[in-house]
Design a protein around this motif. Structure first.
Motif, PDB file in Angstrom:
ATOM      1  N   THR A   1       3.948   4.091   2.048  1.00  0.00           N
ATOM      2  CA  THR A   1       2.841   4.997   1.689  1.00  0.00           C
ATOM      3  C   THR A   1       1.982   5.307   2.917  1.00  0.00           C
ATOM      4  O   THR A   1       1.589   6.459   3.143  1.00  0.00           O
ATOM      5  CB  THR A   1       1.980   4.329   0.582  1.00  0.00           C
TER       6      THR A   1
ATOM      7  N   GLN B   1       1.536   9.070   4.986  1.00  0.00           N
ATOM      8  CA  GLN B   1       0.246   9.740   5.189  1.00  0.00           C
ATOM      9  C   GLN B   1      -0.140   9.826   6.658  1.00  0.00           C
ATOM     10  O   GLN B   1      -0.677  10.825   7.109  1.00  0.00           O
ATOM     11  CB  GLN B   1      -0.870   8.992   4.426  1.00  0.00           C
TER      12      GLN B   1
ATOM     13  N   HIS C   1      -4.561   6.665  -2.859  1.00  0.00           N
ATOM     14  CA  HIS C   1      -3.096   6.772  -2.863  1.00  0.00           C
ATOM     15  C   HIS C   1      -2.460   5.729  -3.789  1.00  0.00           C
ATOM     16  O   HIS C   1      -1.290   5.373  -3.637  1.00  0.00           O
ATOM     17  CB  HIS C   1      -2.566   6.668  -1.422  1.00  0.00           C
TER      18      HIS C   1
ATOM     19  N   ASN D   1       0.508   7.063  -5.529  1.00  0.00           N
ATOM     20  CA  ASN D   1       1.598   7.261  -4.549  1.00  0.00           C
ATOM     21  C   ASN D   1       2.280   5.936  -4.233  1.00  0.00           C
ATOM     22  O   ASN D   1       3.485   5.887  -3.984  1.00  0.00           O
ATOM     23  CB  ASN D   1       1.057   7.876  -3.252  1.00  0.00           C
TER      24      ASN D   1
ATOM     25  N   SER E   1       4.735   5.373  -7.029  1.00  0.00           N
ATOM     26  CA  SER E   1       5.939   6.228  -6.882  1.00  0.00           C
ATOM     27  C   SER E   1       6.831   5.709  -5.760  1.00  0.00           C
ATOM     28  O   SER E   1       8.054   5.712  -5.875  1.00  0.00           O
ATOM     29  CB  SER E   1       5.549   7.670  -6.550  1.00  0.00           C
TER      30      SER E   1
END
Ligand code: CP
Length: 302
Positions: free
Chosen positions: A145, A149, A281, A284, A287
């Motif tokens: 993650t 980003q 996040h 995220n 996921s």
């Protein structure tokens, strides 16, 4: 690069293996989130989730990851198994092994349980969280993650906030980011920080100083179930001093990202508005969990 045989600890990984796992996860990311597509990597293999502690994210994402790779997936929890009749950890593990499981994903309340099981069985063991010790796939999905980003995984300042003492997530993340060359700060009340920080971390008690110019702020769950009395005066007091909200994130870099491994105690570790805001996040991370766990399973069997 070493070949992945099991995954009990971040200590088994080196930098090139971490990069290879995250690159593979990147390739799997679309498939991970598209239920209609399956790969045949684990066709004919059996994955057993052996969870002695509750889980939503880890257990479900390992199940989805196994299914996306065409494995047969079985879930075992204490309440519906012979563990409730007193069967020992070793006997349970050896019983599952005798049914020719290929991979055992283990969560347990005792530190070292996953390693103990690996010594009893032929199947490959993945540590899905053992006591206060480690949660290596959580650290990998967090790194995935961050990389997505920040477009880098080195030279970052990562502030981990809260209950470090009881957190296997913190330990695995600290080990991973020490290896990757990031600066790790830990912050929280004295009673929730280790008395001797075992890794290369900067320890703070003041949240503002710890968050100043950070690239990543990672809030941790207050693990009341692992605490004795005296660890924390009150949740209200904790939230006032260490809760992450808009004004706290304003001390960090403008493009700071907020992370939390979940489950979150909204209003304690993070305000609801920041948990649902653009810097968060958290979902995220969830996921990423399926893709990263697919990558770990792929590397175990490729
Ligand atoms: N982060 C994490 O381990 O969440 P679960 O307890 O829901 O699996």
């Amino acid at each position: 690069m070493t070949k992945l045989q099991k995954l009990l600890s971040v200590a088994e990984l080196d930098q090139s293996m971490v990069n290879a796992l995250l690159d593979t996860a990147e390739g799997f990311y679309k498939i991970a989130n598209e239920p209609s597509t399956k790969l045949s990597t684990l066709k004919g293999k059996t994955l057993v989730n052996l969870f002695y502690e509750s889980s939503t994210r880890t257990r479900t994402s390992f199940e989805l990851a196994g299914k996306r790779l065409s494995a047969d997936v079985v879930n075992i929890t204490p309440s519906g198994s012979s563990v409730s009749k007193g069967e020992s950890l070793a006997d349970t593990a050896m019983t599952i092994d005798a049914m020719n499981a290929d991979v055992l994903v283990v969560r347990h309340g005792s530190s070292g349980a996953a390693e103990y099981i690996q010594k009893q069985v032929r199947a490959r063991v993945i540590n899905a969280g053992d006591g206060l010790h480690e949660h290596p796939t959580q650290a990998l999905l967090d790194a995935f993650t961050i990389r997505k980003q920040k477009k880098t995984l080195t030279g970052l300042t990562i502030t981990i906030c809260g209950d470090i003492l009881h957190s296997r997530v913190a330990r695995s993340n600290i080990m991973l980011h020490n290896m990757l060359g990031n600066r790790v700060r830990i912050v929280g009340p004295k009673t929730l920080l280790p008395s001797e920080a075992p890794y290369d971390v900067e320890t703070y008690f003041d949240l503002k100083t710890a968050v100043k110019d950070a690239d990543v702020v990672m809030a941790l769950r207050i693990q009341s179930e692992r605490m004795g009395t005296g660890n924390l005066a009150s949740l209200r007091e904790y939230s006032k001093t260490y809760g992450i909200n808009e004004s706290v994130l304003a001390w960090a870099k403008p493009d700071v990202i907020l992370m939390h491994p979940g489950p979150m105690n909204r209003g304690v570790e993070v305000s609801s508005s920041i948990a649902d805001g653009p810097q968060s996040h958290v979902l995220n991370q969830v996921s990423a969990g399926v893709a990263v766990r697919m990558a770990v399973l792929h590397h175990l069997f490729s």
